[in-house]
Design an enzyme around this catalytic site. Structure first.
Site: not given
Length: 900
Positions: A522, A586, A640
């Site tokens: 994203r 992440s 994350d």
């Protein structure tokens, strides 16, 4: 004349549909806890939970009490793939002094007959399981415990009502044990109707209804457990013995009962009871015919008005007479012969009229029986949510078998009343004997299966002691990761993130965030406002990462990322602005500063080459340079988990821990600088990314790893690594379940022992299926549908086992996660030196958010293992996007403060 006379006995389809509706209402009443006491149709649970599946085997005894004779049976069931069985029986009389005497005599008589039977068959030295067919209404609380509610069918034994008939039989057998050297174990108490269904169920797996139409009448069927209020538990099905003979005892059928029905009832052993049975069963049909003929004779319509002594005597016309008189092929000869035996001297007209009376009485019986059976079939179809249903009705009883027209009439009317059910009627051979043995055989099979399933799932049941051990080991590993001399070999890496503060509310500006951590990527634009109108606005776009890029070269991966960023900037019209950027990455990174992160190793299915050991921020900058279209200020590389903590920290300043329980599993928390030996300086705090997924890679939790965990690990992309994550994270739970299902199928406990192609496929069992299957709102029918989507053709029993397996795997995952988290909150409490700690944990991840029980079990475990910590769990809203922007904003703020 006869038609006019018996007009009320002729029932139209409309009347039968009405009877069907009334019976359905009674069934619902009988199943409800509050309404059962006043229901006439008692809907007794039989504790028979499974039909035969063809794998039953062994030697069984059965005794059968309930008809005109008492019977003992020896049944051998062969597991030869042909579902064959062998039945040997012996009949014993039911003397009047026994069936209307006292209880002790009755059960001694049964035990005597059994001893005789075992001697005849040379079985005395064997210990055999025994099934007891007891064809009277019993309230069962277990398969081998049943209290007699009332006697029916001419039986009236004193001192048995309201007592457990199995323990009475056991006592009688115990008395014989020493003197006759027999050892029998009463495993199951069965109603003959249930026995009929089970016998037919052995030959036809579609059979889920049993009906008896003989001396007495009754029906049973397989009901969904969730509808049976009288028994604990919602899983699976159980056979319900309807005891439909009492239908109408509350007056529900008064409009259909004729003067003859009332007269018959008044003269019976149990006036006002079993009214439906008295309109249907063979025991009463002959008597009904007698009463009608007597009245017609008295009115001068038959036999010149002269009634013989026989016609005046109760019980002189029996079911066998009615059946014989309706043999139309033989004309009137049978009728004439029977009437002459009764000292009636019939004319041809008399014979025709009498035959017609028999037809109307037996036809009404078949009609009423069909209406009640149609109600059961409709209920079964609605339970299964089917528009059309195929099913089999197992059927037994003298009236059905010997009456020349009965079966044909019954079938025809049932099919007319339920046109959307394809019904096969299967005649039961020795239902009450072989059936009791079948119930016993199924109980035997289920007990053996239960033991094997328990053994497979036992390693997933973690005691409080074991969980405490896990917590203590995690604490040790956390300390190793913080210390300079042990950090290099520590499995829990405790990576410093260089995030040294949480939001204080003064953050403001426009920020970009990138989020790479799974199969999607994203890009976000985040606008943060401070002050009274404090708010966070976000705009984002999602891009897929194809497998060939996830597992290609590092350069290809970062070029793809930059191409996605370029698309987003253009889309938002901000290509020229040099915005500060936070990069959520992440994967385990070793950071030297907030904007430098060296990839320790890929996880979650990524395998891009030339990245491990490289600085990911440099790789991103290089790719931006290669594209040469825009420039960005990369301020922070973020995990994350840290983003999750920061997002919640923006709402709640007490939030100092971040937890991810989703595809992966990880935790971060704010640690005192003085405890972080691998970073210079002792003032303030820094967020530590524990990367706890690697806990256990040194073998410290091998004692709780199962053979299934080892299989999953060996088949993964990184064998021997991330062992704790493989026991707790969404990416692997479905795969653990699949391994267990394969093992249980190999043991013949699931899917009929057939491992389907789809079950062989790694990764077929996604974690979302676990969440769906374990949902409390989901009936087993829907669980079966999910399994069918996966290409697994499951029975109702299979679905229960699959649900149990999913439950065991996810509960263990939540408990292990809770034990790890308890180690961290307990460490925070001790570091602060407080008696009680109040702290908030920011949580994200699909497993935590979507699984029906994971969050509850996790929270309960933390409470149990860290009782002096009051932990609040706060769901994070977009930790990896909003969190990355907030970290960037906090870093900018702290940087500005530093510069000033």
């Amino acid at each position: 004349q006869v038609d006019r006379y018996l007009y009320h006995m002729r029932l139209s389809d409309d009347v039968l549909l009405d009877v069907m509706a009334r019976f359905q209402a009674e069934m619902v009443k009988g199943l409800g806890k509050d309404t059962n006491p006043t229901a006439t149709v008692k809907m007794l649970p039989s504790f028979v939970r499974s039909l035969p599946d063809g794998t039953e085997k062994g030697e069984f005894l059965a005794v059968d009490l309930g008809g005109s004779q008492f019977r003992a049976h020896q049944v051998k069931v062969f597991d030869d793939g042909k579902q064959s069985s062998q039945l040997e029986s012996k009949f014993y009389p039911s003397p009047k002094e026994v069936i209307q005497g006292n209880g002790a005599e009755l059960f001694d008589y049964i035990a005597d007959c059994l001893v005789d039977f075992m001697e005849t068959k040379n079985l005395k030295h064997k210990k055999l399981p025994l099934g007891f067919t007891f064809s009277f209404p019993c309230k069962q609380t277990k398969l081998d415990k049943g209290v007699l509610l009332s006697w029916t069918k001419h039986f009236k034994v004193r001192g048995v009502q309201d007592t457990d008939v199995v323990s009475s039989l056991r006592k009688a057998l115990q008395k014989h044990k020493a003197s006759f050297d027999i050892d029998l174990d009463v495993l199951a108490l069965v109603n003959d109707t249930v026995g009929t269904m089970m016998t037919c169920g052995y030959d036809d797996p579609h059979c889920e209804v049993g009906v008896i139409i003989g001396t007495g009448t009754n029906a049973c069927y397989m009901e969904e457990m969730r509808h049976i209020d009288l028994v604990e538990g919602d899983e699976g099905r159980m056979c319900i013995n309807t005891e439909w003979g009492a239908f109408g005892d509350d007056g529900a059928l008064d409009d259909l009962r004729t003067e003859f029905d009332r007269e018959l009832d008044l003269g019976s052993l149990n006036p006002g009871k079993q009214l439906f049975e008295k309109m249907i069963s063979g025991l009463y049909l002959g008597e009904l015919v007698r009463l009608i003929l007597l009245k017609m004779t008295k009115e001068g319509l038959l036999f010149n008005g002269k009634a013989s002594t026989a016609l005046l005597t109760k019980g002189k016309i029996e079911m066998k007479h009615v059946s014989a008189m309706e043999k139309y092929k033989e004309g009137l000869s049978n009728t004439k012969e029977i009437l002459t035996e009764l000292n009636l001297f019939p004319s041809e007209e008399d014979c025709i009229a009498v035959q017609h009376v028999c037809t109307i009485v037996s036809f009404r019986s078949a009609n009423l029986c069909a209406a009640a059976l149609a109600a059961i079939l409709t209920r079964l179809r609605e339970n299964k949510k089917l528009l059309r249903m195929r099913t089999t009705v197992g059927i037994d009883g003298g009236l059905y078998k010997t009456h020349p027209q009965y079966a044909k009439r019954l079938h025809k009317v049932v099919r007319r009343l339920v046109p959307n059910c394809d019904v096969r009627f299967l005649l039961s051979l020795s239902g009450s004997g072989k059936g009791a043995a079948m119930v016993t055989a199924v109980a035997y099979r289920l007990a053996a299966q239960r033991n094997k399933i328990d053994a497979a799932l036992a390693p997933f049941l973690l005691s409080l002691e074991t969980l405490r051990e896990v917590k203590n080991k995690m604490r040790t590993e956390l300390e190793y990761g913080l210390k300079r001399e042990t950090q290099a070999s520590a499995t829990v890496k405790m990576l410093p993130t260089y995030v040294c503060g949480t939001p204080d509310g003064t953050e403001k500006g426009k920020f970009l965030a990138l989020d790479l951590g799974g199969t999607n990527f994203r890009v976000l634009l985040v606008k943060i406002r401070s002050g009274r109108r404090r708010s966070v606005q976000m705009y984002n776009k999602i891009f897929a990462i194809p497998l060939e890029i996830m597992q290609g070269t590092g350069e290809e991966l970062f070029d793809h990322i930059v191409q996605c960023i370029a698309g987003f900037l253009e889309y938002m019209g901000i290509k020229g602005a040099r915005l500060p950027l936070g990069f959520t990455f992440s994967f385990p990174c070793r950071q030297a500063s907030i904007d430098k992160g060296t990839l320790v190793g890929w996880t979650k299915g990524f395998k891009a080459t030339d990245c491990e050991g490289e600085d990911v921020v440099d790789m991103l900058r290089e790719a931006i340079r290669r594209r040469n279209e825009f420039d960005l200020d990369i301020v922070a590389v973020v995990n994350d988990t840290v983003g999750t903590m920061m997002t919640c920290g923006y709402e709640d300043p007490n939030c100092e821990i971040g937890l991810i329980a989703g595809t992966g599993s990880n935790v971060c928390y704010m640690e005192d600088m003085k405890n972080i030996e691998i970073v210079e300086g002792n003032e303030g705090k820094m967020c530590i990314n524990t990367e706890w997924g690697g806990f256990g890679d040194n073998g410290c939790i091998d004692n709780i790893r199962t053979k299934y965990d080892k299989e999953v690990d060996e088949g993964s992309l990184n064998p021997g690594k991330q062992r704790y994550e493989k026991m707790t994270s969404g990416m692997y739970l479905g795969e653990i379940v699949r391994q267990i299902l394969i093992d249980l199928t190999k043991q013949g406990l699931l899917f009929r022992g057939q491992i389907s192609e789809s079950l062989r496929k790694r990764g077929i069992f996604e974690t979302k299926f676990l969440s769906q299957i374990e949902s409390d709102r989901l009936a087993l029918l829907q669980v079966r549908r999910i399994l069918q989507q996966l290409g697994l053709d499951s029975t109702c029993e299979d679905s229960i086992i699959v649900k149990e397996v999913c439950g065991a795997v996810s509960k263990r995952a939540a408990q292990l996660c809770g034990a790890g988290l308890a180690a961290i909150v307990e460490k925070k409490r001790e570091d602060r030196g407080v008696e009680r700690l109040q702290i908030t944990v920011g949580v994200d991840g699909t497993l935590y958010k979507l699984h029906p029980h994971f969050s509850r079990v996790l929270q309960e475990t933390v409470k149990e293992l860290a009782p002096r910590c009051d932990v609040t769990f706060m769901l994070s809203e977009d930790g990896s996007g909003k969190g990355a922007a907030l970290i960037t904003a906090v870093a900018k703020r702290l940087h500005n403060v530093g510069q000033k």
